[in-house]
Design a protein around this motif. Structure first.
Motif, PDB file in Angstrom:
ATOM      1  N   ASP A   1       0.936  -1.172   0.075  1.00 26.18           N
ATOM      2  CA  ASP A   1      -0.007   0.030   0.161  1.00 26.18           C
ATOM      3  C   ASP A   1       0.881   1.558   0.013  1.00 26.18           C
ATOM      4  OD1 ASP A   1      -2.346  -1.397   0.250  1.00 26.18           O
ATOM      5  OD2 ASP A   1      -2.052  -1.751   2.399  1.00 26.18           O
TER       6      ASP A   1
ATOM      7  N   ASN B   1       1.143   5.397   0.331  1.00 25.15           N
ATOM      8  CA  ASN B   1       0.945   6.653   0.838  1.00 25.15           C
ATOM      9  C   ASN B   1      -0.205   6.342   1.972  1.00 25.15           C
ATOM     10  OD1 ASN B   1       2.830   8.226  -0.291  1.00 25.15           O
ATOM     11  ND2 ASN B   1       1.434   8.292  -2.192  1.00 25.15           N
ATOM     12  N   VAL B   2       0.069   5.343   2.722  1.00 22.14           N
ATOM     13  CA  VAL B   2      -0.950   5.325   3.794  1.00 22.14           C
ATOM     14  C   VAL B   2      -0.633   6.166   4.992  1.00 22.14           C
ATOM     15  CG1 VAL B   2      -1.850   3.452   5.325  1.00 22.14           C
ATOM     16  CG2 VAL B   2      -1.361   2.840   3.139  1.00 22.14           C
ATOM     17  N   PRO B   3      -1.626   6.672   5.280  1.00 26.54           N
ATOM     18  CA  PRO B   3      -1.196   7.656   6.685  1.00 26.54           C
ATOM     19  C   PRO B   3      -0.909   6.893   7.919  1.00 26.54           C
ATOM     20  CG  PRO B   3      -3.671   7.848   6.026  1.00 26.54           C
ATOM     21  CD  PRO B   3      -2.847   6.829   5.012  1.00 26.54           C
ATOM     22  N   LEU B   4       0.289   7.198   8.371  1.00 21.86           N
ATOM     23  CA  LEU B   4       0.695   6.601   9.599  1.00 21.86           C
ATOM     24  C   LEU B   4       0.996   7.625  10.667  1.00 21.86           C
ATOM     25  CD1 LEU B   4       3.378   4.403   7.800  1.00 21.86           C
ATOM     26  CD2 LEU B   4       1.226   3.763   8.824  1.00 21.86           C
ATOM     27  N   ASP B   5       1.086   7.123  11.903  1.00 22.34           N
ATOM     28  CA  ASP B   5       1.146   7.863  12.869  1.00 22.34           C
ATOM     29  C   ASP B   5       2.521   7.774  13.060  1.00 22.34           C
ATOM     30  OD1 ASP B   5       1.593   9.138  15.593  1.00 22.34           O
ATOM     31  OD2 ASP B   5       0.189   7.765  16.519  1.00 22.34           O
ATOM     32  N   ASP B   6       3.638   8.989  13.346  1.00 24.47           N
ATOM     33  CA  ASP B   6       4.775   9.005  13.606  1.00 24.47           C
ATOM     34  C   ASP B   6       5.454   8.195  14.670  1.00 24.47           C
ATOM     35  OD1 ASP B   6       4.848  10.305  11.270  1.00 24.47           O
ATOM     36  OD2 ASP B   6       5.708  12.381  12.222  1.00 24.47           O
TER      37      ASP B   6
END
Length: 168
Positions: free
Chosen positions: A152, A154-159
């Protein structure tokens, strides 16, 4: 930002990460430790999805070794080195320019190094980037085959997932 999580049969979970400031490793055998110098550089460069494009910057010392054949593919072999990492021979497919193999000495743990061969295969293009979906690492002790089942982009992830995992 880098996070590698591996569940290795017989060895358990192994994590390596880089949060932009601290490189770290954590596993069930050694516990938590910070990665230093060559080991940290190996994690950063080895995790790059665009390594071929960055080789000239990453490895300022280069020597063309000439034509070689890898699994039926004509390649050009190039010895690459930098003062901060260990040396290796990189094999590039003559037709596509893709990196097919790396032979070299790689850091293992805090103080060790091991000769190994890494082969890349089953190349697929995802969101305009062609990547190997199978990576096979072979060294005198074992062979590890890593298969990417899905990818996948460009999946948004928490830093926070990239922060050191001192408790795991």
């Amino acid at each position: 930002l880098i996070l590698l999580a591996q569940n290795i049969p017989g060895l358990g979970w192994n994590y390596q990460g880089y949060d932009g400031h601290i490189g770290w490793g954590s596993n069930e055998i050694q516990g938590y430790r910070e990665l230093k110098s060559a080991e940290l550089l190996q994690l950063i460069y080895g995790s790059s999805l665009q390594l071929e494009a960055e080789l000239q910057t990453v490895y300022p010392m280069r020597r063309l070794l000439g034509a070689r054949e890898i699994d039926g593919h004509p390649t050009k072999a190039v010895a690459l080195a930098t003062s901060g990492t260990l040396n290796g021979t990189y094999y590039f497919d003559d037709e596509t320019g893709r990196l097919l193999r790396i032979e070299g000495t790689f850091g293992i743990g805090a103080d060790g190094a091991l000769s190994a061969v890494i082969n890349f295969s089953d190349f697929r293009t995802v969101e305009g980037v062609t990547l190997p979906f199978v990576t096979t690492l072979t060294n005198p002790a074992l062979q590890v085959v890593t298969k990417t089942l899905s990818l996948d982009v460009n999946v948004p992830l928490d830093d926070a997932i990239f922060k050191p995992k001192k408790e795991e």
